[in-house]
Design a protein around this motif. Sequence first.
Motif, PDB file in Angstrom:
ATOM      1  N   GLU A   9      44.573  41.316  46.163  1.00 47.48           N
ATOM      2  CA  GLU A   9      43.509  42.058  45.510  1.00 47.48           C
ATOM      3  C   GLU A   9      43.750  42.078  44.003  1.00 47.48           C
ATOM      4  OE1 GLU A   9      41.855  45.740  47.253  1.00 47.48           O
ATOM      5  OE2 GLU A   9      42.606  46.656  45.420  1.00 47.48           O
ATOM      6  N   VAL A  10      42.711  41.731  43.278  1.00 48.01           N
ATOM      7  CA  VAL A  10      42.751  41.752  41.826  1.00 48.01           C
ATOM      8  C   VAL A  10      41.826  42.863  41.361  1.00 48.01           C
ATOM      9  CG1 VAL A  10      42.281  40.470  39.707  1.00 48.01           C
ATOM     10  CG2 VAL A  10      43.170  39.266  41.724  1.00 48.01           C
ATOM     11  N   LEU A  11      42.365  43.788  40.573  1.00 44.71           N
ATOM     12  CA  LEU A  11      41.529  44.826  39.993  1.00 44.71           C
ATOM     13  C   LEU A  11      40.815  44.259  38.782  1.00 44.71           C
ATOM     14  CD1 LEU A  11      43.702  48.081  39.992  1.00 44.71           C
ATOM     15  CD2 LEU A  11      41.898  47.401  41.571  1.00 44.71           C
ATOM     16  N   VAL A  12      39.522  44.543  38.686  1.00 44.38           N
ATOM     17  CA  VAL A  12      38.728  44.139  37.533  1.00 44.38           C
ATOM     18  C   VAL A  12      38.382  45.415  36.781  1.00 44.38           C
ATOM     19  CG1 VAL A  12      36.667  42.924  36.746  1.00 44.38           C
ATOM     20  CG2 VAL A  12      37.822  42.172  38.848  1.00 44.38           C
ATOM     21  N   LEU A  13      39.021  45.589  35.627  1.00 46.18           N
ATOM     22  CA  LEU A  13      38.899  46.817  34.852  1.00 46.18           C
ATOM     23  C   LEU A  13      38.308  46.534  33.478  1.00 46.18           C
ATOM     24  CD1 LEU A  13      42.490  48.276  35.464  1.00 46.18           C
ATOM     25  CD2 LEU A  13      40.424  48.716  36.806  1.00 46.18           C
ATOM     26  N   GLY A  14      37.765  47.553  32.876  1.00 44.01           N
ATOM     27  CA  GLY A  14      37.243  47.460  31.518  1.00 44.01           C
ATOM     28  C   GLY A  14      36.289  48.610  31.281  1.00 44.01           C
ATOM     29  N   ILE A  53      36.412  36.110  46.954  1.00 38.61           N
ATOM     30  CA  ILE A  53      36.153  34.759  46.485  1.00 38.61           C
ATOM     31  C   ILE A  53      37.313  33.855  46.891  1.00 38.61           C
ATOM     32  CG2 ILE A  53      34.734  35.544  44.556  1.00 38.61           C
ATOM     33  CD1 ILE A  53      36.979  34.807  42.682  1.00 38.61           C
ATOM     34  N   VAL A  54      37.045  32.566  46.859  1.00 39.85           N
ATOM     35  CA  VAL A  54      38.063  31.562  47.162  1.00 39.85           C
ATOM     36  C   VAL A  54      38.257  30.731  45.907  1.00 39.85           C
ATOM     37  CG1 VAL A  54      38.667  29.580  48.592  1.00 39.85           C
ATOM     38  CG2 VAL A  54      37.382  31.489  49.580  1.00 39.85           C
ATOM     39  N   PHE A  55      39.503  30.576  45.510  1.00 39.24           N
ATOM     40  CA  PHE A  55      39.835  29.763  44.351  1.00 39.24           C
ATOM     41  C   PHE A  55      40.983  28.863  44.728  1.00 39.24           C
ATOM     42  CE2 PHE A  55      42.260  29.110  40.401  1.00 39.24           C
ATOM     43  CZ  PHE A  55      41.280  28.469  39.653  1.00 39.24           C
ATOM     44  N   ARG A  56      40.740  27.556  44.657  1.00 41.04           N
ATOM     45  CA  ARG A  56      41.758  26.566  45.032  1.00 41.04           C
ATOM     46  C   ARG A  56      42.351  26.870  46.396  1.00 41.04           C
ATOM     47  NH1 ARG A  56      44.715  25.881  39.192  1.00 41.04           N
ATOM     48  NH2 ARG A  56      42.922  24.956  38.163  1.00 41.04           N
ATOM     49  N   LYS A  57      41.494  27.116  47.348  1.00 42.35           N
ATOM     50  CA  LYS A  57      41.834  27.371  48.752  1.00 42.35           C
ATOM     51  C   LYS A  57      42.560  28.692  48.989  1.00 42.35           C
ATOM     52  CE  LYS A  57      41.892  22.508  49.908  1.00 42.35           C
ATOM     53  NZ  LYS A  57      42.603  21.399  50.484  1.00 42.35           N
ATOM     54  N   ALA A  58      42.722  29.502  47.945  1.00 45.96           N
ATOM     55  CA  ALA A  58      43.315  30.833  48.109  1.00 45.96           C
ATOM     56  C   ALA A  58      42.188  31.857  48.126  1.00 45.96           C
ATOM     57  CB  ALA A  58      44.282  31.134  46.973  1.00 45.96           C
ATOM     58  N   LYS A  59      42.219  32.716  49.108  1.00 40.39           N
ATOM     59  CA  LYS A  59      41.200  33.746  49.246  1.00 40.39           C
ATOM     60  C   LYS A  59      41.749  35.049  48.678  1.00 40.39           C
ATOM     61  CE  LYS A  59      38.929  33.760  53.073  1.00 40.39           C
ATOM     62  NZ  LYS A  59      38.516  33.951  54.473  1.00 40.39           N
ATOM     63  N   PHE A  60      40.953  35.680  47.838  1.00 35.60           N
ATOM     64  CA  PHE A  60      41.374  36.974  47.323  1.00 35.60           C
ATOM     65  C   PHE A  60      40.169  37.843  47.039  1.00 35.60           C
ATOM     66  CE2 PHE A  60      41.223  34.071  43.778  1.00 35.60           C
ATOM     67  CZ  PHE A  60      40.678  34.782  42.737  1.00 35.60           C
TER      68      PHE A  60
END
Length: 167
Positions: A9-14, A53-60
């Motif tokens: 999980e990536v937090l998207v903050l701002g 989303i999937v980026f370079r076959k990694a799902k996160f």
Amino acid sequence: MICQVCRDEVLVLGCRGAGKSVLVKKLKNFERRQDGENVPETQPTIGVELDEIVFRKAKFQLRELGGAFVEVWPRYYAACAAVMFLVDMSDFSSLPAACVEFFRALSDEQLAFKPFLLLFTKKDLPMVCLTPVLQTIFRLDEVVESTRSGRCRVSVLEVSAVTGENL
């Protein structure tokens, strides 16, 4: 790479208006190969939005936390693998608040060893804060140098979710 394990999980903050929702939607469009120059329609995030989303076959997962809810951001720190912190480089009046919130997140113990991606957004607009000024305001030389000590890693990019530049 900000995440290497599935389901990270990536937090998207701002702060408000930094471009978090547009960026997340643009990244989803890249994933689907629909990355034209269309700006996705968005509305201010009230609370939390979760996208996978999937980026370079990694799902996160991207967990976008509304800029109006800064006080609840720390509740999500422990569960994340990384942080994307967005700053609107065209909104000069929001830069001080963005700087304060960035350093508040960066200094939180729950995020001490997690990678940060500091994104200066809206690079495509005609009136943006110059890179040397941003480097001074956000003390980027010191921030990047301190990451060599093993604490969190900070990477910095200037991006445009509208044109896709540097995404």
